[in-house]
Design a protein around this motif. Structure first.
Motif, PDB file in Angstrom:
ATOM      1  N   ASP A 167     -16.976  -0.407 -14.933  1.00  0.00           N
ATOM      2  CA  ASP A 167     -16.575   0.038 -13.590  1.00  0.00           C
ATOM      3  C   ASP A 167     -16.725   1.547 -13.452  1.00  0.00           C
ATOM      4  O   ASP A 167     -17.202   2.043 -12.418  1.00  0.00           O
ATOM      5  N   ASN A 168     -16.332   2.293 -14.479  1.00  0.00           N
ATOM      6  CA  ASN A 168     -16.494   3.748 -14.454  1.00  0.00           C
ATOM      7  C   ASN A 168     -17.971   4.114 -14.344  1.00  0.00           C
ATOM      8  O   ASN A 168     -18.338   5.021 -13.589  1.00  0.00           O
ATOM      9  N   GLN A 169     -18.822   3.414 -15.113  1.00  0.00           N
ATOM     10  CA  GLN A 169     -20.260   3.688 -15.069  1.00  0.00           C
ATOM     11  C   GLN A 169     -20.803   3.500 -13.651  1.00  0.00           C
ATOM     12  O   GLN A 169     -21.595   4.317 -13.186  1.00  0.00           O
ATOM     13  N   GLU A 170     -20.382   2.444 -12.989  1.00  0.00           N
ATOM     14  CA  GLU A 170     -20.842   2.176 -11.623  1.00  0.00           C
ATOM     15  C   GLU A 170     -20.369   3.276 -10.671  1.00  0.00           C
ATOM     16  O   GLU A 170     -21.120   3.720  -9.809  1.00  0.00           O
ATOM     17  N   THR A 171     -19.131   3.711 -10.822  1.00  0.00           N
ATOM     18  CA  THR A 171     -18.598   4.762  -9.952  1.00  0.00           C
ATOM     19  C   THR A 171     -19.290   6.091 -10.223  1.00  0.00           C
ATOM     20  O   THR A 171     -19.588   6.846  -9.290  1.00  0.00           O
ATOM     21  N   ILE A 172     -19.574   6.388 -11.485  1.00  0.00           N
ATOM     22  CA  ILE A 172     -20.265   7.630 -11.844  1.00  0.00           C
ATOM     23  C   ILE A 172     -21.605   7.722 -11.118  1.00  0.00           C
ATOM     24  O   ILE A 172     -22.002   8.791 -10.649  1.00  0.00           O
ATOM     25  N   LYS A 173     -22.294   6.589 -10.986  1.00  0.00           N
ATOM     26  CA  LYS A 173     -23.608   6.561 -10.340  1.00  0.00           C
ATOM     27  C   LYS A 173     -23.554   6.994  -8.878  1.00  0.00           C
ATOM     28  O   LYS A 173     -24.537   7.515  -8.350  1.00  0.00           O
ATOM     29  N   VAL A 174     -22.413   6.779  -8.214  1.00  0.00           N
ATOM     30  CA  VAL A 174     -22.331   7.046  -6.779  1.00  0.00           C
ATOM     31  C   VAL A 174     -21.437   8.226  -6.413  1.00  0.00           C
ATOM     32  O   VAL A 174     -21.219   8.479  -5.230  1.00  0.00           O
ATOM     33  N   CYS A 175     -20.930   8.947  -7.394  1.00  0.00           N
ATOM     34  CA  CYS A 175     -20.005  10.041  -7.035  1.00  0.00           C
ATOM     35  C   CYS A 175     -20.586  11.422  -7.360  1.00  0.00           C
ATOM     36  O   CYS A 175     -19.856  12.318  -7.769  1.00  0.00           O
ATOM     37  N   ASN A 176     -21.864  11.599  -7.125  1.00  0.00           N
ATOM     38  CA  ASN A 176     -22.493  12.889  -7.391  1.00  0.00           C
ATOM     39  C   ASN A 176     -21.934  14.014  -6.529  1.00  0.00           C
ATOM     40  O   ASN A 176     -21.962  15.174  -6.925  1.00  0.00           O
ATOM     41  N   ASP A 177     -21.410  13.659  -5.359  1.00  0.00           N
ATOM     42  CA  ASP A 177     -20.835  14.683  -4.475  1.00  0.00           C
ATOM     43  C   ASP A 177     -19.378  14.993  -4.825  1.00  0.00           C
ATOM     44  O   ASP A 177     -18.747  15.810  -4.178  1.00  0.00           O
ATOM     45  N   ARG A 178     -18.864  14.345  -5.877  1.00  0.00           N
ATOM     46  CA  ARG A 178     -17.487  14.585  -6.337  1.00  0.00           C
ATOM     47  C   ARG A 178     -17.519  14.909  -7.836  1.00  0.00           C
ATOM     48  O   ARG A 178     -17.143  14.073  -8.675  1.00  0.00           O
ATOM     49  N   PRO A 179     -17.942  16.123  -8.175  1.00  0.00           N
ATOM     50  CA  PRO A 179     -18.126  16.465  -9.591  1.00  0.00           C
ATOM     51  C   PRO A 179     -16.851  16.374 -10.430  1.00  0.00           C
ATOM     52  O   PRO A 179     -16.908  16.021 -11.607  1.00  0.00           O
ATOM     53  N   GLU A 180     -15.694  16.645  -9.843  1.00  0.00           N
ATOM     54  CA  GLU A 180     -14.447  16.576 -10.603  1.00  0.00           C
ATOM     55  C   GLU A 180     -14.140  15.122 -10.989  1.00  0.00           C
ATOM     56  O   GLU A 180     -13.793  14.838 -12.133  1.00  0.00           O
ATOM     57  N   GLN A 181     -14.291  14.202 -10.032  1.00  0.00           N
ATOM     58  CA  GLN A 181     -14.058  12.777 -10.319  1.00  0.00           C
ATOM     59  C   GLN A 181     -15.072  12.274 -11.349  1.00  0.00           C
ATOM     60  O   GLN A 181     -14.712  11.552 -12.275  1.00  0.00           O
ATOM     61  N   LYS A 182     -16.319  12.685 -11.191  1.00  0.00           N
ATOM     62  CA  LYS A 182     -17.366  12.272 -12.126  1.00  0.00           C
ATOM     63  C   LYS A 182     -17.038  12.749 -13.537  1.00  0.00           C
ATOM     64  O   LYS A 182     -17.178  12.010 -14.507  1.00  0.00           O
ATOM     65  N   SER A 183     -16.560  13.977 -13.646  1.00  0.00           N
ATOM     66  CA  SER A 183     -16.196  14.545 -14.943  1.00  0.00           C
ATOM     67  C   SER A 183     -15.053  13.766 -15.599  1.00  0.00           C
ATOM     68  O   SER A 183     -15.081  13.487 -16.802  1.00  0.00           O
ATOM     69  N   VAL A 184     -14.047  13.385 -14.807  1.00  0.00           N
ATOM     70  CA  VAL A 184     -12.915  12.610 -15.327  1.00  0.00           C
ATOM     71  C   VAL A 184     -13.391  11.244 -15.819  1.00  0.00           C
ATOM     72  O   VAL A 184     -13.021  10.802 -16.907  1.00  0.00           O
ATOM     73  N   LEU A 185     -14.237  10.586 -15.038  1.00  0.00           N
ATOM     74  CA  LEU A 185     -14.740   9.268 -15.415  1.00  0.00           C
ATOM     75  C   LEU A 185     -15.599   9.340 -16.682  1.00  0.00           C
ATOM     76  O   LEU A 185     -15.517   8.462 -17.542  1.00  0.00           O
ATOM     77  N   GLU A 186     -16.398  10.374 -16.799  1.00  0.00           N
ATOM     78  CA  GLU A 186     -17.207  10.547 -18.008  1.00  0.00           C
ATOM     79  C   GLU A 186     -16.309  10.782 -19.226  1.00  0.00           C
ATOM     80  O   GLU A 186     -16.567  10.260 -20.309  1.00  0.00           O
TER      81      GLU A 186
END
Length: 141
Positions: free
Chosen positions: A56-75
């Protein structure tokens, strides 16, 4: 994975990770999901929850390029989650395993059963079917 994961071990790890709010919250979520399954979930059930969260995190990472903070947390979460999961087989390793089973005279259902029993969660089923078809029938799907 070297040791069996239990709910008690996850709770113990959560206590030790209380200074890291992201990981502490992640472990709370994992424990909550596991407790919805059973008061004493099996290692397979725990790994299923972790695998789903990772995916689920991987899928969200793919679509949250405009939210770098969220992407960083998920990674960061996925880096932690991946430490729980068995290493996936490479396509070459999967090919070699399937090829050895074909050479032993097994058909596709027997090969898939062998993979499921011995390498559960470590391979992509679609890739395994494609390799089986290629080796058994000479076809590529």
């Amino acid at each position: 994975m070297n040791n069996m994961w239990t709910l008690a071990r996850l709770k113990n790890l959560k206590i030790r990770q209380r200074e890291d709010k992201i990981i502490h919250t992640l472990l709370s979520t994992i424990i909550g999901e596991c407790e919805q399954i059973s008061k004493n979930p099996s290692e397979d059930e725990i790994l299923k929850v972790i695998r789903k969260m990772y995916k689920d995190n991987q899928e969200t990472i793919k679509v949250c390029n405009d939210r770098p903070e969220q992407k960083s947390v998920l990674e960061y979460e996925n880096e932690f989650l991946s430490s729980f999961l068995p290493q996936p087989l490479t396509e070459d390793e999967l090919y070699a395993l399937i090829n050895s089973q074909v050479a032993a005279g097994l058909n596709m259902p027997a090969i898939m059963k062998y993979l499921s029993e011995n390498y559960k969660g470590r391979y992509d089923g679609k890739v395994a079917v494609r390799i089986c078809n290629m080796l058994i029938n000479g076809t590529i799907l």
